[in-house]
Scaffold this motif. Structure first.
Motif, PDB file in Angstrom:
ATOM      1  N   GLY A 228     -10.461  83.890  24.086  1.00  0.00           N
ATOM      2  CA  GLY A 228     -10.070  83.896  25.485  1.00  0.00           C
ATOM      3  C   GLY A 228     -10.025  85.297  26.046  1.00  0.00           C
ATOM      4  N   PHE A 256      -6.744  81.882  27.539  1.00  0.00           N
ATOM      5  CA  PHE A 256      -6.840  82.506  28.862  1.00  0.00           C
ATOM      6  C   PHE A 256      -5.437  82.616  29.455  1.00  0.00           C
ATOM      7  N   ASP A 429     -15.478  80.474  28.705  1.00  0.00           N
ATOM      8  CA  ASP A 429     -15.847  81.146  27.455  1.00  0.00           C
ATOM      9  C   ASP A 429     -17.008  82.119  27.701  1.00  0.00           C
TER      10      ASP A 429
END
Length: 580
Positions: A228, A256, A429
């Motif tokens: 992430g 993330f 990604d």
């Protein structure tokens, strides 16, 4: 039909309608003597086809309602019993989104299946369409039903059907199911098993939360970079749909750390209060996402449609401004990323990518250079999925990516349909990988365009609702077919492909015009909306040292001239003077 015939049909419908709400609605139409409204409601039966059923909710056979869904489910159940010997063991998955009437339609579907002796594997709460598609495969069900109208306006609902291979139905199953539906008794005579009795007999199985966990784990394995970002700023909107909780969980597990949701659109709401048309492609639909992105200085915006099977993307351009990627640009980015990065990491079978005849030809150019198998199929993800299955069986290829320009993407084989949640995760990604190598998504796209060419595309849609609208659309298509243009603007038409002839693919009401020097326009009626759609594409090659932005400006100016010239020809062949 005259007014008397319409009234007789309405009275016959009323005697068989099991829903007091639509009975009251139709009686009100009769009371005010609205012949035009009756004519549209009774113009015919809502057609079972491309994605099962989809239409405006209301009373009558040309509407989505409980009577239509009960008869449709009975026809589907009887077709399954005639063609799938172990359907009573495998059962049928039933899911629903957050639209008005979805809960009632899903319950009716499960109860009719149970009355036919077919176990219904029922999601007890709202789910994204990709999760219903995943469950159909994961449980080895004989079929799946998702009650959804995807990105249509709030007055619509639908009944989407998957076959046991996890893909949407194709011939001969669609025709076979439609024939069974036509033989079903009136709706008030269709048997429904009470929910408690269905549960007691093992014919109503509530699906566990663990199934959603398995779906999340499966899409997390689709990532290529696999890491992430602590700094990438992402904005996400669920567009008042059912993708929100799933997308938040997926991005958090992927690492993330800066995900900002569009709060006004995050909770499921079938009235879609902030957008008239909950499709990210429609003007104004992304306004709140853009405002949120500006407020948090986002690098990336991800948007699902209400059932989360589509994905829209905004990125920061090389000039620092936010811009919406086209469906083709998202497809090219994901396709190149999976082929050039992911496919090389996996040994074995030849990777296979698929797109449609109205999407960009650039995926094919990349596939040929990168050593992948490639196919173009008819519009609709059912054709993408079924073609991938055919080549897997016949040649041992490995499907890695498929897309259609209408924001539909599928990475890998977690589902056999478009998956806006899985595709959004892989796109995030991709963005993290770009960041790790010191570039941006916009920079990566320019690398691809310098190597494979700059393709610009556009679409123009014209809506013609109701029975009269269908006649207008048919007249336009037949006008283009009877008198195909020899030139479009300054370019000569070098080839015309009429897919209705079924020479290369199954017959479909689609026309494609290919131009000398590169370029293509394709015309087709929508399979799910009262629209005719035109798709345009041109290719431009950036000059040595030329900024891609300059090549893009040149290409887009040429594309607009191309569009204007073709629409003028379409008007000569029956296209009314309306705004796209």
């Amino acid at each position: 039909m005259d007014a008397t015939e319409l009234k007789d049909k309405a009275e016959t419908w009323l005697r068989a309608d099991p829903d007091p709400a639509t009975v009251a609605e139709l009686r009100e139409v009769l009371a005010r003597g609205d012949v035009a409204d009756l004519a549209d409601r009774f113009a015919g039966d809502l057609e079972f086809g491309t994605a099962g059923l989809r239409g405006v909710m209301g009373a009558g056979p040309n509407r989505m309602n409980r009577a239509v869904v009960r008869r449709t489910t009975a026809g589907l159940a009887r077709y399954l019993k005639a063609t799938v010997p172990d359907v009573a063991r495998r059962g049928v998955v039933v899911g629903r989104d957050g639209r008005r009437l979805s809960a009632e339609l899903a319950e009716d579907t499960a109860r009719v299946l149970a009355a036919e002796g077919i176990p219904a594997h029922v999601f007890p709460s709202l789910v994204p369409t990709p999760l219903a598609a995943f469950a159909t495969l994961h449980l080895n069900a004989a079929a799946g039903v998702m009650v959804t109208a995807s990105h249509n306006p709030p007055e619509y609902n639908g009944f989407k059907v998957y076959w046991g291979n996890g893909a949407q139905i194709i011939p001969p199953h669609d025709k076979g199911i439609a024939a069974e539906i036509a033989r079903v008794e009136p709706a008030n005579q269709v048997r429904l098993l009470p929910v408690d009795e269905a549960r007691a007999r093992g014919l109503w199985n509530a699906l566990p939360d663990s199934l959603g966990e398995e779906y999340l784990e499966a899409i997390l394995r689709l990532r290529v970079h696999g890491r992430g970002s602590d700094s990438l700023r992402i904005v996400y909107t669920a567009m008042h749909g059912v993708g929100g909780v799933w997308m938040e969980r997926a991005l958090a597990r992927a690492g993330f750390r800066h995900v900002h949701v569009v709060a006004e659109q995050h909770q499921p709401d079938g009235t879609f209060p902030t957008v008239r048309f909950p499709n990210p492609e429609e003007p104004g639909a992304m306004d709140l996402s853009l405002a949120t992105a500006r407020r948090v200085n986002a690098d990336l915006v991800l948007a699902n449609d209400p059932d989360a099977d589509r994905l829209a993307v905004m990125i920061r351009g090389q000039d620092g401004a936010l811009r919406m990627l086209t469906g083709n640009e998202v497809g090219v980015l994901l396709g190149h990323y999976v082929l050039a990065r992911g496919a090389k990491q996996a040994a074995g079978a030849t990777p296979h990518v698929v797109t449609t005849i109205v999407s960009s030809t650039q995926l094919g150019d990349m596939a040929r250079e990168l050593g992948a198998a490639y196919d173009e199929v008819l519009t609709g993800f059912k054709w993408i999925a079924n073609r991938s299955l055919e080549r897997e069986r016949a040649e041992g290829t490995r499907f890695v990516f498929g897309y259609e320009e209408a924001l539909g993407y599928c990475v890998g084989t977690v589902t056999r349909d478009k998956d806006g949640v899985g595709a959004a995760l892989v796109f995030a990604d991709l963005a993290a990988w770009c960041e790790s190598r010191g570039t941006t998504v916009a920079g990566y796209l320019e690398e691809i365009q310098r190597r494979f060419g700059l393709y610009v595309s556009a679409q123009r849609n014209f809506t013609f609702p109701g029975a009269q609208g269908a006649q207008v659309i048919a007249r336009i298509m037949e006008g283009l077919r009877a008198s195909p243009p020899a030139r479009v603007g300054s370019r000569t038409v070098r080839a015309v492909t009429d897919y209705k002839k079924g020479e290369k693919l199954p017959p479909s009401n689609v026309l494609a015009f290919e131009l000398e020097g590169g370029g293509r326009v394709t015309a087709r009626p929508s399979g799910t909306e009262p629209k005719i759609k035109y798709y345009f594409e041109l290719k431009e090659t950036p000059g040595p040292g030329e900024p891609v932005s300059a090549a893009r400006a040149r290409a887009e100016a040429q594309l607009q001239q191309f569009i204007d010239a073709f629409l003028a020809l379409a008007r000569e062949r029956g296209q009314p003077e309306v705004t796209a």
